[in-house]
Design a protein around this motif. Sequence first.
Motif, short mmCIF file in Angstrom:
data_model
loop_
_atom_site.label_atom_id
_atom_site.label_comp_id
_atom_site.label_asym_id
_atom_site.label_seq_id
_atom_site.Cartn_x
_atom_site.Cartn_y
_atom_site.Cartn_z
N LYS A 78 0.65 -1.17 0.30
CA LYS A 78 -0.06 0.10 0.34
C LYS A 78 1.03 1.23 0.10
CE LYS A 78 -4.00 -1.65 2.84
NZ LYS A 78 -5.13 -1.08 3.43
N TYR A 79 0.61 1.63 -0.97
CA TYR A 79 1.37 4.09 -1.00
C TYR A 79 1.50 4.30 0.75
CZ TYR A 79 2.36 8.22 -2.52
OH TYR A 79 3.31 8.93 -2.89
N SER A 80 0.63 4.06 1.26
CA SER A 80 0.78 5.18 2.46
C SER A 80 1.77 4.08 3.72
CB SER A 80 -1.10 4.42 3.75
OG SER A 80 -1.15 3.13 3.27
N ILE A 81 2.01 2.66 3.23
CA ILE A 81 2.61 2.05 4.10
C ILE A 81 3.84 1.91 3.60
CG2 ILE A 81 3.87 -0.50 3.92
CD1 ILE A 81 0.78 -1.10 5.07
N ARG A 82 4.30 2.21 2.23
CA ARG A 82 5.25 2.75 1.52
C ARG A 82 5.91 3.95 2.37
NH1 ARG A 82 3.10 0.80 -3.72
NH2 ARG A 82 3.75 3.61 -4.19
N THR A 83 4.48 4.84 2.35
CA THR A 83 5.83 6.33 2.83
C THR A 83 5.62 6.34 4.27
OG1 THR A 83 3.51 7.00 1.45
CG2 THR A 83 4.10 8.71 3.47
N TYR A 84 4.69 5.74 5.41
CA TYR A 84 5.78 5.74 6.07
C TYR A 84 6.75 4.97 6.90
CZ TYR A 84 6.08 3.23 11.14
OH TYR A 84 6.87 2.95 12.52
N ARG A 85 6.67 3.75 5.28
CA ARG A 85 8.95 2.97 5.43
C ARG A 85 9.68 4.32 4.92
NH1 ARG A 85 6.98 -2.56 3.35
NH2 ARG A 85 6.06 -3.60 5.04
N ILE A 86 9.54 4.76 4.30
CA ILE A 86 10.65 6.28 4.17
C ILE A 86 10.37 6.73 4.77
CG2 ILE A 86 10.94 7.77 2.21
CD1 ILE A 86 8.61 6.32 0.14
N ILE A 87 9.92 7.31 6.16
CA ILE A 87 10.47 8.25 6.31
C ILE A 87 11.25 7.39 8.08
CG2 ILE A 87 9.01 9.65 8.42
CD1 ILE A 87 6.52 10.07 6.66
N LYS A 88 10.48 6.17 8.63
CA LYS A 88 10.52 5.30 9.20
C LYS A 88 12.36 5.12 8.88
CE LYS A 88 10.88 1.13 11.50
NZ LYS A 88 10.36 -0.12 11.72
N ARG A 89 13.04 4.91 7.83
CA ARG A 89 13.83 4.22 7.16
C ARG A 89 15.21 5.64 7.51
NH1 ARG A 89 14.22 2.95 1.33
NH2 ARG A 89 13.40 1.51 1.32
N PHE A 90 14.49 6.67 6.91
CA PHE A 90 15.13 7.97 6.78
C PHE A 90 15.75 8.16 8.16
CE2 PHE A 90 16.05 12.46 7.43
CZ PHE A 90 17.40 12.47 6.30
N VAL A 91 14.61 8.17 9.51
CA VAL A 91 15.38 8.55 10.72
C VAL A 91 16.21 8.03 11.06
CG1 VAL A 91 13.82 8.11 13.09
CG2 VAL A 91 12.68 9.44 11.46
N LEU A 92 15.55 6.05 11.22
CA LEU A 92 16.91 5.08 11.72
C LEU A 92 18.08 5.87 10.63
CD1 LEU A 92 14.14 1.99 12.15
CD2 LEU A 92 15.17 3.42 13.55
N GLN A 93 18.34 5.67 9.58
CA GLN A 93 19.44 6.85 9.22
C GLN A 93 20.19 7.54 9.68
OE1 GLN A 93 18.94 6.35 5.15
NE2 GLN A 93 18.88 3.63 4.67
N LYS A 94 19.36 8.50 10.24
CA LYS A 94 20.07 9.40 10.22
C LYS A 94 20.39 9.34 11.93
CE LYS A 94 20.24 12.99 8.72
NZ LYS A 94 21.61 13.57 8.02
N LEU A 95 20.20 8.74 12.70
CA LEU A 95 20.36 7.96 13.66
C LEU A 95 21.00 7.06 13.58
CD1 LEU A 95 17.06 8.04 15.49
CD2 LEU A 95 18.52 10.09 15.94
N GLY A 96 22.02 6.44 12.98
CA GLY A 96 22.76 5.58 12.82
C GLY A 96 22.22 4.17 13.28
N LEU A 97 20.56 3.74 12.93
CA LEU A 97 20.50 2.70 13.14
C LEU A 97 20.34 1.73 12.25
CD1 LEU A 97 17.87 3.87 16.01
CD2 LEU A 97 20.57 2.64 16.77
N GLU A 98 20.19 2.26 11.11
CA GLU A 98 20.16 1.44 9.75
C GLU A 98 21.22 1.60 8.52
OE1 GLU A 98 16.80 1.27 6.32
OE2 GLU A 98 16.26 0.63 8.39
N LYS A 99 21.52 0.88 8.06
CA LYS A 99 22.81 1.25 7.20
C LYS A 99 22.14 1.56 6.31
CE LYS A 99 26.41 -1.31 5.04
NZ LYS A 99 26.28 -1.80 4.21
N SER A 100 22.84 1.97 4.84
CA SER A 100 22.33 2.17 3.61
C SER A 100 23.48 2.28 3.33
CB SER A 100 21.86 4.11 3.84
OG SER A 100 22.51 5.10 3.99
N ASN A 101 23.20 2.49 1.73
CA ASN A 101 24.29 2.24 1.08
C ASN A 101 24.97 3.39 0.01
OD1 ASN A 101 24.70 -0.72 0.19
ND2 ASN A 101 22.54 -1.02 -0.90
N TYR A 102 23.67 4.63 0.49
CA TYR A 102 24.13 6.20 -0.09
C TYR A 102 23.61 6.67 1.81
CZ TYR A 102 19.22 5.51 1.39
OH TYR A 102 17.53 5.32 1.37
N LYS A 103 24.40 8.28 1.46
CA LYS A 103 24.13 9.10 2.32
C LYS A 103 22.80 9.96 2.32
CE LYS A 103 26.21 13.10 4.08
NZ LYS A 103 26.90 14.72 4.03
#
Length: 171
Positions: free
Chosen positions: A97-122
């Motif tokens: 669902k679009y709304s779930i994907r939107t939520y995940r984008i926000i969650k991912r960004f927050v976790l990445q900025k906090l250093g709790l999730e790794k990413s291939n990009y900055k």
Amino acid sequence: MMNKIPKKIHIIGSVGSGKTTLAKRLSRKLNVPFYELDNVVWKRQKSGDLRRTDEERKEYLNSIIQSDTWIIEGVHNEDWVASSFYNAELIIYLDTKYSIRTYRIIKRFVLQKLGLEKSNYKPTITIFFKMFKWNRHFEDVGKPNFFDKFGIYSDKLLVVANKKSIDSYFK
């Protein structure tokens, strides 16, 4: 119910649909290596990502596809990935669902900025906002494009909207 365990799987879906999570999970369960199409497009380097040339990208993708087993995941459904869909034994389309994907984008960004999730990009604010744009574009353009081009593979296409559908397929 799954009759035969597929050895070549292509997972497609929008940003935040769960492609990488599913690829990692299936990779562990089936003991099959997984590859992110973004890493086929980009050479990841500490100094910054470099886009592969069309030829380099094609060679890299072909080397994966020629392997005995693979899971390829990504949002891409342009002509350069056609051979992956053709060679896949199973294509999983994540119709989250679009709304779930939107939520995940926000969650991912927050976790990445906090250093709790790794990413291939900055994880920059620019990339964050682009993800919303890419999510909308996939919904409006990518999804219809995928089914127009690759709907011919309906015999090996599994469209799923939730984890339960995947779990029941791989029982």
